[in-house]
Design a protein around this motif. Structure first.
Motif, PDB file in Angstrom:
ATOM      1  N   GLY A 265      -7.323   4.829   5.929  1.00 40.68           N
ATOM      2  CA  GLY A 265      -5.880   5.352   5.715  1.00 40.68           C
ATOM      3  C   GLY A 265      -6.245   6.604   4.897  1.00 40.68           C
ATOM      4  O   GLY A 265      -5.313   7.290   4.804  1.00 40.68           O
ATOM      5  N   LEU A 266      -7.393   7.029   4.590  1.00 39.82           N
ATOM      6  CA  LEU A 266      -7.514   8.351   4.082  1.00 39.82           C
ATOM      7  C   LEU A 266      -8.323   9.276   5.133  1.00 39.82           C
ATOM      8  O   LEU A 266      -8.239  10.494   4.975  1.00 39.82           O
ATOM      9  N   ASP A 267      -8.572   8.817   6.135  1.00 34.90           N
ATOM     10  CA  ASP A 267      -9.109   9.619   7.402  1.00 34.90           C
ATOM     11  C   ASP A 267      -8.330  10.368   8.102  1.00 34.90           C
ATOM     12  O   ASP A 267      -7.226   9.729   8.897  1.00 34.90           O
ATOM     13  N   PRO A 268      -8.166  11.773   8.100  1.00 33.57           N
ATOM     14  CA  PRO A 268      -7.320  12.491   8.892  1.00 33.57           C
ATOM     15  C   PRO A 268      -7.286  12.532  10.386  1.00 33.57           C
ATOM     16  O   PRO A 268      -6.776  13.149  10.958  1.00 33.57           O
ATOM     17  N   THR A 269      -8.537  12.152  10.783  1.00 31.14           N
ATOM     18  CA  THR A 269      -8.805  12.356  12.298  1.00 31.14           C
ATOM     19  C   THR A 269      -8.281  11.212  12.979  1.00 31.14           C
ATOM     20  O   THR A 269      -8.295  11.330  14.350  1.00 31.14           O
ATOM     21  N   TYR A 270      -7.614  10.055  12.295  1.00 33.90           N
ATOM     22  CA  TYR A 270      -6.906   9.096  13.139  1.00 33.90           C
ATOM     23  C   TYR A 270      -5.445   9.584  13.470  1.00 33.90           C
ATOM     24  O   TYR A 270      -4.689  10.355  12.568  1.00 33.90           O
ATOM     25  N   PRO A 271      -4.966   9.194  14.426  1.00 37.15           N
ATOM     26  CA  PRO A 271      -3.480   9.679  14.777  1.00 37.15           C
ATOM     27  C   PRO A 271      -2.383   8.748  14.074  1.00 37.15           C
ATOM     28  O   PRO A 271      -1.505   8.342  14.828  1.00 37.15           O
ATOM     29  N   PHE A 272      -2.840   8.362  12.726  1.00 33.40           N
ATOM     30  CA  PHE A 272      -1.963   7.487  12.067  1.00 33.40           C
ATOM     31  C   PHE A 272      -1.572   7.914  10.597  1.00 33.40           C
ATOM     32  O   PHE A 272      -1.772   9.091  10.353  1.00 33.40           O
ATOM     33  N   ASN A 273      -0.223   7.288  10.380  1.00 34.78           N
ATOM     34  CA  ASN A 273       0.293   7.654   8.795  1.00 34.78           C
ATOM     35  C   ASN A 273      -1.166   7.326   8.071  1.00 34.78           C
ATOM     36  O   ASN A 273      -2.138   6.437   8.237  1.00 34.78           O
ATOM     37  N   MET A 274      -1.113   8.282   6.828  1.00 36.64           N
ATOM     38  CA  MET A 274      -2.049   7.997   5.870  1.00 36.64           C
ATOM     39  C   MET A 274      -1.855   7.334   4.537  1.00 36.64           C
ATOM     40  O   MET A 274      -0.514   7.409   4.254  1.00 36.64           O
ATOM     41  N   TYR A 275      -2.694   7.108   3.687  1.00 32.22           N
ATOM     42  CA  TYR A 275      -2.284   6.603   2.312  1.00 32.22           C
ATOM     43  C   TYR A 275      -1.900   7.688   1.446  1.00 32.22           C
ATOM     44  O   TYR A 275      -2.467   8.825   1.804  1.00 32.22           O
TER      45      TYR A 275
ATOM     46  N   VAL B 158       0.937  -1.303   0.029  1.00 31.09           N
ATOM     47  CA  VAL B 158       0.067   0.265  -0.119  1.00 31.09           C
ATOM     48  C   VAL B 158       1.000   1.367  -0.099  1.00 31.09           C
ATOM     49  O   VAL B 158       1.859   1.319   0.792  1.00 31.09           O
ATOM     50  N   ASP B 159       0.772   2.252  -0.764  1.00 30.06           N
ATOM     51  CA  ASP B 159       1.292   3.409  -1.090  1.00 30.06           C
ATOM     52  C   ASP B 159       0.933   4.251   0.039  1.00 30.06           C
ATOM     53  O   ASP B 159      -0.272   4.916  -0.020  1.00 30.06           O
ATOM     54  N   VAL B 160       1.821   4.499   1.236  1.00 24.22           N
ATOM     55  CA  VAL B 160       1.392   5.409   2.171  1.00 24.22           C
ATOM     56  C   VAL B 160       2.317   6.854   2.270  1.00 24.22           C
ATOM     57  O   VAL B 160       3.393   6.798   1.164  1.00 24.22           O
ATOM     58  N   LEU B 161       1.910   7.667   2.808  1.00 19.07           N
ATOM     59  CA  LEU B 161       2.857   8.887   2.976  1.00 19.07           C
ATOM     60  C   LEU B 161       4.184   9.026   3.500  1.00 19.07           C
ATOM     61  O   LEU B 161       4.400   8.062   4.688  1.00 19.07           O
ATOM     62  N   GLU B 162       5.029   9.659   2.941  1.00 23.09           N
ATOM     63  CA  GLU B 162       6.536   9.726   3.515  1.00 23.09           C
ATOM     64  C   GLU B 162       6.462  10.765   4.650  1.00 23.09           C
ATOM     65  O   GLU B 162       5.440  11.759   4.743  1.00 23.09           O
ATOM     66  N   ALA B 163       7.223  10.969   5.606  1.00 26.98           N
ATOM     67  CA  ALA B 163       7.360  11.867   6.724  1.00 26.98           C
ATOM     68  C   ALA B 163       7.264  13.261   6.518  1.00 26.98           C
ATOM     69  O   ALA B 163       6.239  13.830   7.108  1.00 26.98           O
ATOM     70  N   PRO B 164       7.690  13.844   5.408  1.00 26.86           N
ATOM     71  CA  PRO B 164       7.657  15.157   5.230  1.00 26.86           C
ATOM     72  C   PRO B 164       6.135  15.536   4.917  1.00 26.86           C
ATOM     73  O   PRO B 164       5.526  16.570   5.336  1.00 26.86           O
ATOM     74  N   ASP B 165       5.696  14.790   4.013  1.00 32.42           N
ATOM     75  CA  ASP B 165       4.206  14.858   3.604  1.00 32.42           C
ATOM     76  C   ASP B 165       3.202  14.766   4.883  1.00 32.42           C
ATOM     77  O   ASP B 165       2.269  15.420   4.676  1.00 32.42           O
ATOM     78  N   LEU B 166       3.595  13.784   5.555  1.00 35.32           N
ATOM     79  CA  LEU B 166       2.509  13.491   6.612  1.00 35.32           C
ATOM     80  C   LEU B 166       2.420  14.810   7.587  1.00 35.32           C
ATOM     81  O   LEU B 166       1.476  15.005   7.727  1.00 35.32           O
ATOM     82  N   ALA B 167       3.636  15.182   8.001  1.00 32.54           N
ATOM     83  CA  ALA B 167       3.673  16.397   8.781  1.00 32.54           C
ATOM     84  C   ALA B 167       2.852  17.484   8.281  1.00 32.54           C
ATOM     85  O   ALA B 167       2.209  18.134   8.877  1.00 32.54           O
ATOM     86  N   MET B 168       3.217  17.727   6.857  1.00 33.60           N
ATOM     87  CA  MET B 168       2.368  18.741   6.338  1.00 33.60           C
ATOM     88  C   MET B 168       1.147  18.701   6.315  1.00 33.60           C
ATOM     89  O   MET B 168       0.168  19.376   6.647  1.00 33.60           O
ATOM     90  N   LEU B 169       0.387  17.427   6.255  1.00 27.52           N
ATOM     91  CA  LEU B 169      -1.016  17.124   6.225  1.00 27.52           C
ATOM     92  C   LEU B 169      -1.378  17.174   7.395  1.00 27.52           C
ATOM     93  O   LEU B 169      -2.515  17.768   7.631  1.00 27.52           O
ATOM     94  N   LYS B 170      -0.741  16.896   8.630  1.00 28.22           N
ATOM     95  CA  LYS B 170      -1.189  16.842   9.807  1.00 28.22           C
ATOM     96  C   LYS B 170      -1.294  18.229  10.157  1.00 28.22           C
ATOM     97  O   LYS B 170      -2.502  18.628  10.912  1.00 28.22           O
TER      98      LYS B 170
ATOM     99  N   MET C 195      -8.582  17.804   4.647  1.00 27.09           N
ATOM    100  CA  MET C 195      -7.763  17.556   6.125  1.00 27.09           C
ATOM    101  C   MET C 195      -8.478  18.576   7.241  1.00 27.09           C
ATOM    102  O   MET C 195      -8.649  19.482   7.097  1.00 27.09           O
ATOM    103  N   THR C 196      -8.991  17.672   8.317  1.00 30.81           N
ATOM    104  CA  THR C 196      -9.529  18.028   9.256  1.00 30.81           C
ATOM    105  C   THR C 196      -9.373  17.000  10.626  1.00 30.81           C
ATOM    106  O   THR C 196      -9.261  15.914  10.527  1.00 30.81           O
TER     107      THR C 196
END
Lengths: 481, 1032
Positions: free
Chosen positions: B905-915, B270-282, B934-935
C-alpha cells in the motif's frame, strides 16, 4: 433367546472388522510407474506430455518473453513492477520474474529422461518408437537451449542422476552445455520424420531439429556447420509460406514454414500470451508495447509492419457485439501493440486457437545468410536474405551485396516480437559485429532511455537466487551477480 | 447367588469369543485377569436417593464405606444393599453431586437427598474410551463447560473455544461468515496437519464446527501424552473430546428455546488516498524520475474523489439463531432432541453462511445387563464464499487498491472498470465482483453412532460402538462472462462438484474396574478399533451460457462440456489399545497406556507404530501428615508418552503418473502422461514425544483453584517435503521423515469464585507461554512458504533454531536524506547501483549485514516471529439477583505481524491506490525517515520485505460481553414457564492494539508455514445480538 441373538450378532460384527488385508488400499485414478510404459500408446502419451509445460503462463504463456524486454524493440508496459529492473539492467538474482520459467524447462528435461529411460524397452512399432525417442531428444535439447540462451549454462541432470534422484548438480561450462544440446538435436534430426500430417501436425520434425542446430552452431560461432544444418532445412519441405502473415493466422498457422510453435486449442488448452500482449479494452493485459524505434525500422510499404503491429487507425474485427473496432492511440502508451499472437473469435473474445511460433524457416534462412556473410563477406547471403525479404516486399526489393547491417535490419523486422532480438544483439556483440554497450546507451525516447549494459554481467541473466540458496554451494552464480 | 446359571454361561461365551477373535485377527493379544470377589451377606438396607428437587436419582452409587461393595439405584432412585454387622457407614454419590455419608446406626431404610456439588471436585472428565474422576487425572486435561460456549454469535464451536483453556489456541483465518477457527493444542507441533483429533460423542470425526454450540455439554481437550495416547495414531496434536447434551432417566420433559438476532459491522478500515492526492502523488513519481508521465493523471476527471471502495464493500451484516432442545426420560430410556437454524450474513454483500441442524441422543436399558444408545446428528450447511485471501484478486485487497476517482457504476449503469488505463492496475471492480459472485458450497453431514454396553460380570463390561460420519459436499460455482473488466472471463462457466466423504468406525473394548483390599483401585480398558475413510468425487465444468439468468445456471443450459473429472480415495486405520489406571487410596496414582496403530497411508513395512505413555500423580493433600486449613487439594502429576501423526498425503511410497496432461496437435486434442510424484518408499510415522508436569492447587474451600503445567513436546520424524531445486521440475516432492520441532511452555489456569450475599462472582483466567522451535529440517537449509502477491515477495522462511514461519527480510536504517548520505553510506560501498545513480535520497537505507558493501539477498535476516510469547484469556462473571454479566477478554503479547498489505500500500511502483500515509512520504531532506519517496523505479526495492513493515501484533480484546436478566420465577411460573432470560451480547467489542492494520487476529495463509502476514482478508466484525432463552 434374546441374549443368544445378541451374542451371535456381536460375534459376526467383531469377526467382520478383523481382516488381514484391511490396511491394503490402492490409489485410484493415477497409474503407478510400474503399471505404465506398457505399449506404444503409453510411449506416445509420454511424448505428448513433453510439450504440455510450454502452455504454462509462467513459461511460453508469458514469462519466457520477459527476458526479451531488455531488447530495444518494445517497452515492458503491463503491471509487473519487477519488470522495470529487468528492462533497465538493474535486476538482481532474486527478481521474481527471472524465476518463474525456470522449473518448466527442467520439467521438460525430466519428462524426456523418463522416455529415454523407459521407451527403448517397450515392444512397439519401430518407426513410432524412433519418433517418440526423437521427440524426447529434441525437447530435452530445446529445454536446455532456452536455458543456454538465458543463463549460458545450468546444471546438467543426467539420466543417471534422474534415476538416482540426484538433482543437485554443478554447472558445466557453456561449451559443455552447448555440446549436450548439440548431441540431443543430432539424435533428434536422425530419429524424427521429415514431416507430419493431420493430427500430428506441430510435432517437431527433423527440419525442426536441424533449424535449431543451425541456430546453435551460429551461437557457437561454428559458421560452417550452421550453414550445413540450415541448408538442410532450406532444401527440405519447409519452404516459406506465401504470405508473411500466414504463420500468424489461425487457418494457416501450421504451414510448412512453421518449424516449431506452441500449439493452442480453444476450449482445451490455450496460451496466455495473447492476453498479455493485447490492449486492455480488447480483453488484454497490455504488456510489451512496441516502441517507435521498432516501427521506424520497417521500410515504407513493408506489409510486415501491418501484420506485426497494431497502429492507431487500424480497424480490427474483435467479434461478438463489438465487431469492427478501431485501434486507438490511447490503447497503449507507446501507441502500439503487437498483433502476431492474437486473433478474436467471431463470437467475441480472444481466440484460443492462436499458436505462438517459436521457430520459422524464415529465421533459418536469415541464420544461413548471416553465417555466409560472416564467413564469406557481404553478398554471400543474398539468396537466403532476399528469399525472406522479397516475400513481403516483392522481387523489386531484392538487394545485392547484403552486409551485416542489412542482415540485422532484416532480422529485426522479420522476427519482431518473436523473442529473438536481445539474444541476437548479444550474439552480434560477442562476435564483434556491434558494440552493445554503445547500442544501449542510445536514448530511444521515454520508453527506452539510455541503459547501462554491463559486460560480462549482462551476457547472461542471473540464476534465480532461490536455486543458489538451495544448492548449498554447488550451483555457482553467473559472472557479475 | 445373584446370577442365574444360564446368564453366566452366555456371558462366559461372549468373553471367550471376544478374546479369541481379537488375537486371531492380528496376533496382538489383549489379556486381563480378574477375580470374582465373594461377598459377605448379613443384612439388607433399602432406601431412595433423590436430587435437590426431590426427584429420584437413578444410577446413583451406594457404597459401604471402607469396603469394596456397592450398588446403584434403580430407575426410581431405590437401592438395596447388603451390609455386614461391622460396617457402619454408607456412602452415596452421583456425578455432579456432593458425596454424602450416612451412618447406618441400625436402620433398615435410609433415604438420602443429594445436593449438587459446589465444587467440581467430584466431577468426572471424559477421557478416551471412558470417564475419569477429576481428582485421579494424572495427565493434562482442559475442560470447557458447554455453558461458556452457549449463545455466542459465532457459527462454530471452534471459535467459541478461543481463549477458554490454557494451551489451546484458536486462530481465526479471517472473519468470513462460516470461517472456522484453527485449533492448536500446545503449540504448532508440525508443519503438516497440526489440528487436533476431534472426537464427538466417542466418534473420531473431523470438524467440531458442524455442531450447534448450544448442543454441547462439555469439551475436554486432552493435552498431554498420557491422556491422549489412547488415541495414539491421531493424537500428536492433541485430542478434543466433545460431549453433547443427553437426557436423564426419570426426568420430566423439558423444552428449552433459544433465540438471538443481531447485526455486525466493520471494526476498522484502511485509510487510503483520495483521488486528488492520488493523482498528485502519481505525477510526483514521474517528476522525480524525470520522465514524461501518463496523461491520465492530468485528466481532471480522475482527480475527483468519487468512491471509498471499502465503505461501499463493507456494509452491515446480520446474525440470527433459533434453536430448541427437548429432553426427558422414562424408567428405561432417556432422550434429548434438538434442532436449530443459524444464519450469518456477512458485511460483504453476497457472503453468507447458514446452518440447519438436528440431533437425537438417546439411551435405553434393554435388560438389566444390556444397554443401548445412539447419537445422531444431521447438519446442512451452506454458504457463498468470496475470495478474500489473494493479494492479486482478493476482494478486500481490491477495494483498498481500486481507483477512488472511479464511480461504483458509470452513468450508463455499467460497473466502472480499470480498463481505461494501465495506470489503474489489473483489478476488477470490487462491487462488481461481490455482486456477481455465485460460489455456493453446501455440506450435508450425518454423524451417528450406536453403542451397546454389556455387563459381563461385576465390574467387567464389554462395549461396542459403531459409527458413520458421512458428508455430502456440493459446490456450485457460476462465473459469468466478463468482458468489460480487466480480468475477463471469455465465456460463462459453471462448475458443479459433488463429493461424498464417509467414514465407518467400529470399536470393541472391555472395561474392568475393581478395588482390592480396600486400598488398590484398578481400572482397565482395552480393545480394538478400525476406521475406514472413503472419498468419492466428481466434477463437471460446462462453458457457454447465452442466458445467465439464475434459472439457467444448470448444466443443461451450457453449450460446451469443458471437463469432467472425478476420483476416489480410501484410507484405513486399525488399532489395538489398552489403558490401566491404578491408585492407592486415591493418593498415589499411576496410569499406563499402550496403543498399536496401523495406517494404509504408508507402505506395508512402515505401516504400524507403537505408542506408549505413562503417568503418575501424587495427591499430597490426601497424606495424613498434610494438614493445612487453607489448601483443600494439592496434586502433583507427571507424564511421558509417544504419539503419532499420519495425516499426510497417502501413497507417497508410490511413483504416480498423471495421464491427463493436455496439449494439441493439428488442432486435435491429445493427452499426455508424466510423473506427477516422485516416490519415497521409506515414508512412515511422524511421532511426538511429550513430557508433562502439572500441579493442581485448590484453596479456601475450593474458592481459588490453580492449575500449573509445564510441557515439552518433541515432534520427531516430521514429514517434510523440503524446498527443492527446480531441477526436479514440477512433479510433487514426497515427504520425508526428517524434521523435528519442539514446543515447550508453561500453562496457568486460575479460577476464583465466591458469593457475597446476593452477588456471585466467578473469575477465571488462563495463560500459555509456549515456545516453538524447529530442531531439524533434514538436509534442507530452510522451508519456503507462499510468496506474497504479484511480485512474489518472499516474507517467511522456516529455519532450524527458530520458530516455524519466521519473517525473513532486510533490516533498514531510515531513509537517505541527501546525496551525501548516499555517497558516503558504507552499506553500499561496492553496490553497482550507487554508481549507476539508481539509489537516490528518499530511498531506504538497507543494512549491509554481510559487510561486503553490497545490498543483496545475503543481507536478509530473521526479522520476527508469528507466535506470541503469551496467549491469554480472562473471563469475569457476575450474577446479582436476576441479573448476570459475563465479560470475556482474550489477548496475545510478544508477537509480530508482517503487514504485507501496508508494504504494498505504500509502494508507488504499483498501478494501484495507496495508503493515505504516503502523503507523509519523503519529498525533501528531513520530510520522512520511514516512508520512501515517490518513484516508478524499483532499483532500490524500497518496499522489499523489511523491518519497515514489521509491527507489534499484541492485542487485548473484549471478545464477548453478555448482560442477561432472568425474569423472576413468580412472573414466569404464572405463564407456565420455568425460566426466561433475556440478554444482550457484544462480540469483538473493543481491541487495544498497536497494530495499524484492520485486525490483529490474522491467522494462517499457507498451511502452517505462514502466519500473521496481513493479506487484507475478510476482517472480523463487531457484532451485537439480543437474545432470549425460554424453558418450560
Amino acid at each position: 433367546m434374546k441374549k443368544s441373538i445378541y451374542i451371535i450378532s456381536m460375534f459376526f460384527l467383531v469377526l467382520g472388522a478383523c481382516s488381514d488385508d484391511y490396511l491394503d488400499t490402492e490409489p485410484n485414478g493415477q497409474s503407478t510407474s510400474d503399471q505404465f510404459w506398457r505399449n506404444g500408446d503409453d510411449a506416445v502419451a509420454a511424448a505428448n506430455a513433453l510439450y504440455e509445460p510450454m502452455m504454462s503462463e509462467e513459461f511460453y504463456g508469458h514469462s519466457e518473453q520477459t527476458f526479451e524486454i531488455c531488447s530495444d524493440d518494445f517497452w515492458r508496459a503491463g503491471d509487473h513492477g519487477e519488470d522495470q529492473a529487468i528492462e533497465d539492467f538493474t535486476f538482481d538474482a532474486s527478481n521474481a520474474q527471472l524465476r518463474h520459467s525456470y522449473r518448466f524447462k527442467y520439467e521438460i528435461v525430466n519428462r524426456a529422461h523418463a522416455i529415454l529411460i523407459n521407451v527403448p524397452d517397450i515392444e512397439m512399432d519401430q518407426a513410432l518408437k524412433d519418433r517418440v525417442l526423437g521427440e524426447a531428444y529434441f525437447m530435452r535439447g530445446f529445454a536446455r537451449w532456452r536455458q543456454h540462451v538465458i543463463y549460458g549454462a545450468l546444471p546438467i541432470v543426467s539420466e543417471e542422476n534422474y534415476i538416482n534422484n540426484e538433482f543437485n548438480q554443478p554447472k558445466p561450462t557453456v561449451a559443455e552445455f552447448q555440446a549436450a544440446i548439440e548431441a540431443d538435436w543430432l539424435m533428434a534430426a536422425d530419429l524424427l520424420p521429415d514431416s507430419y500430417s493431420g493430427a500430428d501436425l506441430g510435432r517437431p520434425t527433423s527440419g525442426t531439429a536441424n533449424g535449431f542446430l543451425a541456430k546453435l552452431y551460429l551461437y557457437m560461432d561454428d559458421l560452417d556447420r550452421a550453414i550445413t544444418a540450415g541448408e538442410s532445412v532450406i532444401n527440405g519441405p519447409y519452404g516459406l509460406a506465401p504470405g508473411f502473415g500466414d504463420s500468424f493466422t489461425i487457418a494457416t498457422e501450421n504451414n510448412p514454414e512453421v518449424l516449431f510453435a506452441v500449439q493452442s486449442l480453444d476450449n482445451w488448452t490455450t496460451q496466455d500470451y495473447m492476453i498479455y500482449t493485447t490492449p486492455r479494452p480488447w480483453g488484454g493485459w497490455d504488456f510489451h508495447e512496441p516502441i517507435q524505434d521498432l516501427v521506424d525500422e520497417f521500410e515504407v510499404g513493408d506489409p510486415r509492419l501491418d501484420a506485426s503491429i497494431f497502429q492507431p487507425g487500424d480497424i480490427i474485427n474483435i467479434g461478438g457485439d463489438e465487431g469492427d473496432v478501431e485501434y486507438a492511440a490511447d490503447f497503449s502508451q507507446t501507441g502500439y501493440h503487437f498483433r502476431k499472437f492474437a486473433s478474436w473469435r467471431e463470437t467475441g473474445g480472444l481466440n484460443g486457437d492462436q499458436n505462438i511460433p517459436i521457430l520459422r524457416s524464415a529465421d533459418v534462412y536469415l541464420l544461413v545468410a548471416e553465417a555466409k556473410i560472416r564467413r564469406d563477406g557481404p553478398g554471400a547471403g543474398d539468396a537466403e536474405l532476399n528469399a525472406v525479404r522479397t516475400r513481403s516486399l516483392g522481387d523489386g526489393a531484392a538487394i545485392t551485396g547484403a552486409d551485416m547491417t542489412a542482415l540485422i535490419h532484416e532480422r529485426r523486422v522479420e522476427l519482431a516480437g518473436e523473442n529473438q532480438r536481445f539474444a541476437d544483439l548479444k550474439r552480434w556483440h560477442r562476435a564483434g559485429i556491434i558494440d552493445l554497450v554503445e547500442h544501449f546507451q542510445i536514448d530511444r525516447g521515454q520508453f527506452k532511455p539510455s541503459r547501462n549494459f554491463v559486460v560480462p554481467r549482462h551476457y547472461y541473466f542471473a540464476i534465480p537466487q532461490r536455486e543458489i540458496d538451495l544448492s548449498n554451494g554447488i550451483l555457482e552464480q553467473n559472472e557479475g551477480y | 447367588m445373584k446370577f442365574k446359571m444360564k446368564d453366566i454361561g452366555l456371558k462366559m461365551a461372549v468373553i471367550m469369543l471376544f478374546f479369541f477373535i481379537v488375537p486371531f485377527s492380528k496376533g496382538h493379544a489383549v489379556t486381563i485377569s480378574f477375580e470374582n470377589v465373594l461377598e459377605i451377606q448379613d443384612r439388607i438396607i433399602t432406601g431412595q436417593v433423590t436430587d435437590e428437587n426431590g426427584q429420584p436419582l437413578p444410577g446413583a452409587t451406594v457404597q459401604i464405606k471402607g469396603g469394596n461393595t456397592g450398588t446403584t439405584t434403580d430407575f426410581d432412585g431405590y437401592y438395596t444393599i447388603e451390609v455386614s454387622n461391622d460396617e457402619t457407614v454408607l456412602v452415596f454419590s452421583y456425578i455432579g453431586y456432593e458425596m454424602k455419608e450416612m451412618p447406618i446406626e441400625g436402620q433398615v431404610s435410609i433415604n438420602v437427598q443429594l445436593e449438587p456439588s459446589a465444587t467440581q471436585l467430584e466431577d468426572v472428565v471424559v477421557v478416551g474410551y471412558g470417564t475419569q474422576e477429576k481428582t485421579k487425572v494424572t495427565g493434562s486435561v482442559a475442560s470447557v463447560s458447554g455453558e461458556s460456549l452457549q449463545n455466542i454469535p459465532v457459527p462454530g464451536a471452534s471459535q467459541a473455544l478461543q481463549g477458554r483453556a490454557s494451551g489451546v489456541n484458536v486462530v481465526r483465518n479471517g472473519g468470513a461468515p462460516g470461517q472456522e477457527g484453527q485449533i492448536r493444542v500446545r503449540g504448532m507441533g508440525t508443519v503438516n496437519n497440526a489440528s487436533p483429533l476431534v472426537v464427538i460423542d466417542g466418534v473420531p470425526a473431523g470438524s467440531i464446527d458442524d455442531i450447534n454450540p448450544n448442543d454441547i455439554a462439555s469439551i475436554e481437550v486432552l493435552k498431554d501424552a498420557s491422556t491422549s495416547a489412547i488415541y495414539g495414531l491421531r493424537a500428536a496434536n492433541g485430542v478434543v473430546l466433545v460431549t453433547t447434551k443427553k437426557g436423564r432417566k426419570n426426568q420430566k420433559l423439558t423444552v428449552s428455546l433459544n433465540v438471538y438476532a443481531g447485526f455486525s459491522s466493520a471494526i476498522k478500515l484502511v485509510d487510503v488516498l483520495e483521488a486528488p492526492d492520488l493523482a498528485m502523488l502519481k505525477n510526483e513519481r514521474y517528476t522525480n524520475d524525470g520522465i514524461e508521465g501518463n496523461e491520465i493523471w492530468n485528466n481532471p476527471y480522475y482527480a475527483v474523489q468519487r468512491t471509498n471502495w471499502q465503505d461501499e464493500l463493507l456494509g452491515s451484516g446480520s446474525t440470527n439463531n433459533v434453536d430448541f432442545t427437548v429432553t426427558g426420560g422414562s424408567e428405561k430410556s432417556a432422550y434429548s432432541i434438538s434442532g436449530g437454524y443459524f444464519n450469518e450474513e456477512g458485511m460483504i454483500k453476497n457472503s453468507y453462511y447458514k446452518r440447519i441442524n438436528f440431533r437425537i441422543n438417546s439411551d435405553h436399558e434393554l435388560t438389566d445387563w444390556l444397554t443401548f444408545g445412539e447419537n445422531m446428528q444431521l447438519t446442512r450447511q451452506s454458504g457463498n464464499f468470496l475470495n478474500t485471501n489473494s493479494a492479486q484478486t482478493g476482494i478486500l485487497w481490491s477495494a483498498i487498491r481500486f481507483n477512488p476517482a472511479l464511480p461504483v457504476r458509470n452513468e450508463d449503469d455499467s460497473y466502472s472498470s480499470t480498463q481505461v488505463s494501465t495506470e489503474f492496475g489489473d483489478i476488477n471492480n470490487p462491487i462488481f465482483s461481490a455482486e456477481t459472485v455465485d460460489n455456493e458450497e453446501t455440506r450435508n453431514r450425518l454423524l451417528g453412532n450406536i453403542y451397546t454396553e454389556f455387563d459381563i460380570l461385576k465390574g467387567l463390561q464389554f462395549k461396542a460402538n459403531f459409527a458413520v460420519d458421512a458428508t455430502l459436499y456440493d459446490r456450485d460455482n457460476f462465473s459469468i462472462q466478463v468482458t468489460d473488466q480487466i480480468r475477463q472471463n471469455d465465456i460463462a462457466d459453471l462448475t458443479r462438484e459433488y463429493r461424498e466423504q464417509y467414514s465407518l468406525l467400529s470399536e470393541y473394548y472391555v472395561t474392568y474396574q475393581t478395588n482390592l483390599a480396600d486400598a488398590h483401585n484398578l481400572k482397565f480398558v482395552g480393545g480394538y478399533t478400525t476406521q475406514a475413510f472413503e472419498t468419492d468425487w466428481f466434477s463437471a465444468d460446462i462453458d457457454g451460457f447465452s442466458n445467465e439468468d439464475s434459472s439457467q445456471r444448470v448444466p443443461d443450459s451450457g453449450e460446451i462440456l469443458d471437463d469432467i473429472s472425478g476420483n476416489k480415495e480410501k484410507i484405513r486405520l486399525a488399532s489395538y489399545f489398552a489403558r490401566l489406571n491404578y491408585d492407592y487410596r486415591g493418593k498415589y496414582l499411576l496410569s499406563a497406556v499402550f496403543r498399536r496403530d496401523g495406517t494404509s497411508r504408508f507402505a506395508k513395512e512402515n505401516r504400524w507404530g507403537n505408542f506408549p505413555a505413562f503417568s503418575a500423580g501424587w495427591r499430597v493433600s490426601e497424606e495424613s501428615w498434610f494438614n493445612s486449613g487453607v489448601v483443600d487439594n494439592m496434586k502433583l502429576t507427571g507424564s511421558w508418552g509417544r504419539l503419532g501423526n499420519q495425516n499426510v498425503d497417502p501413497f507417497q511410497y508410490l511413483a504416480l503418473i498423471n495421464t491427463s496432461r493436455r496439449y494439441s496437435f493439428g488442432g486435435e486434442q491429445v493427452t499426455g502422461a508424466s510423473l506427477s510424484r516422485i516416490p519415497n518408499v521409506n515414508i512412515g510415522w511422524e511421532t511426538a514425544e511429550m513430557t508433562d508436569i502439572g500441579l493442581e492447587l485448590d484453596m479456601f474451600e475450593y474458592k481459588l483453584t490453580t492449575k500449573l503445567g509445564y510441557f515439552i513436546k518433541d515432534t520427531k520424524d516430521m514429514l517434510l517435503a523440503p524446498a527443492s531445486l527446480y531441477s526436479l521440475g514440477s512433479a510433487t516432492i514426497p515427504d520425508q521423515n526428517v524434521g523435528a520441532v519442539r514446543n515447550s511452555g508453561f500453562e496457568v489456569e486460575l479460577g476464583y469464585n465466591d458469593t457475597f450475599g446476593d452477588l456471585k462472582l466467578n473469575v477465571s483466567a488462563n495463560a500459555s507461554f509456549i515456545k516453538n522451535e524447529v530442531l531439524d529440517l533434514g538436509e534442507a537449509e530452510f522451508l519456503q512458504s507462499q510468496f506474497y502477491g504479484r511480485p512474489n515477495q518472499e516474507i517467511t522462511r522456516t529455519f532450524v533454531g527458530e520458530p516455524i514461519g519466521t519473517f525473513y527480510g532486510w533490516r533498514t536504517d531510515g531513509l537517505y536524506q541527501n546525496t551525501a548520505e548516499v555517497a558516503n553510506d558504507p552499506n553500499i560501498t561496492n553496490d553497482p547501483r550507487r554508481e549507476a545513480g539508481s539509489i537516490q535520497p528518499g530511498d531506504v537505507r538497507f543494512v549491509d549485514v554481510t559487510g561486503d558493501g553490497v545490498i543483496d539477498d545475503n543481507d536478509r535476516v530473521v526479522l520476527g516471529k508469528p507466535f506470541p510469547d503469551v496467549n491469554y484469556g480472562l473471563n469475569v462473571g457476575i450474577a446479582y439477583k436476576d441479573f448476570d454479566l459475563n465479560a470475556f477478554f482474550l489477548g496475545e503479547a510478544g508477537v509480530d505481524i508482517f503487514n504485507a498489505d501496508r508494504m504494498q500500500g505504500l509502494d508507488p511502483t504499483y498501478p494501484f491506490n495507496m495508503y493515505a500515509e504516503t502523503l507523509d512520504r519523503w519529498n525533501g531532506e528531513g520530510t520522512s525517515n520511514s516512508i520512501p519517496r515517490m518513484t516508478t523505479n524499483r532499483d532500490n526495492l524500497n518496499h522489499r520485505t523489511s523491518d519497515l513493515f514489521m509491527e507489534n501484533g499484541g492485542f487485548f480484546r473484549l471478545k464477548n460481553i453478555t448482560l442477561g436478566y432472568s425474569l423472576p420465577d413468580q412472573v414466569v411460573n404464572a405463564v407456565g414457564i420455568t425460566q426466561c432470560r433475556v440478554y444482550i451480547t457484544g462480540q469483538n467489542v473493543f481491541t487495544i492494539t498497536d497494530y495499524s492494520g484492520m485486525d490483529p487476529e490474522i491467522g494462517y495463509t499457507d498451511g502452517n508455514l505462514q502466519k500473521n502476514v496481513d493479506y487484507a482478508r475478510y476482517p472480523q466484525a463487531r457484532t451485537f445480538t439480543l437474545g432470549t432463552i425460554i424453558k418450560f
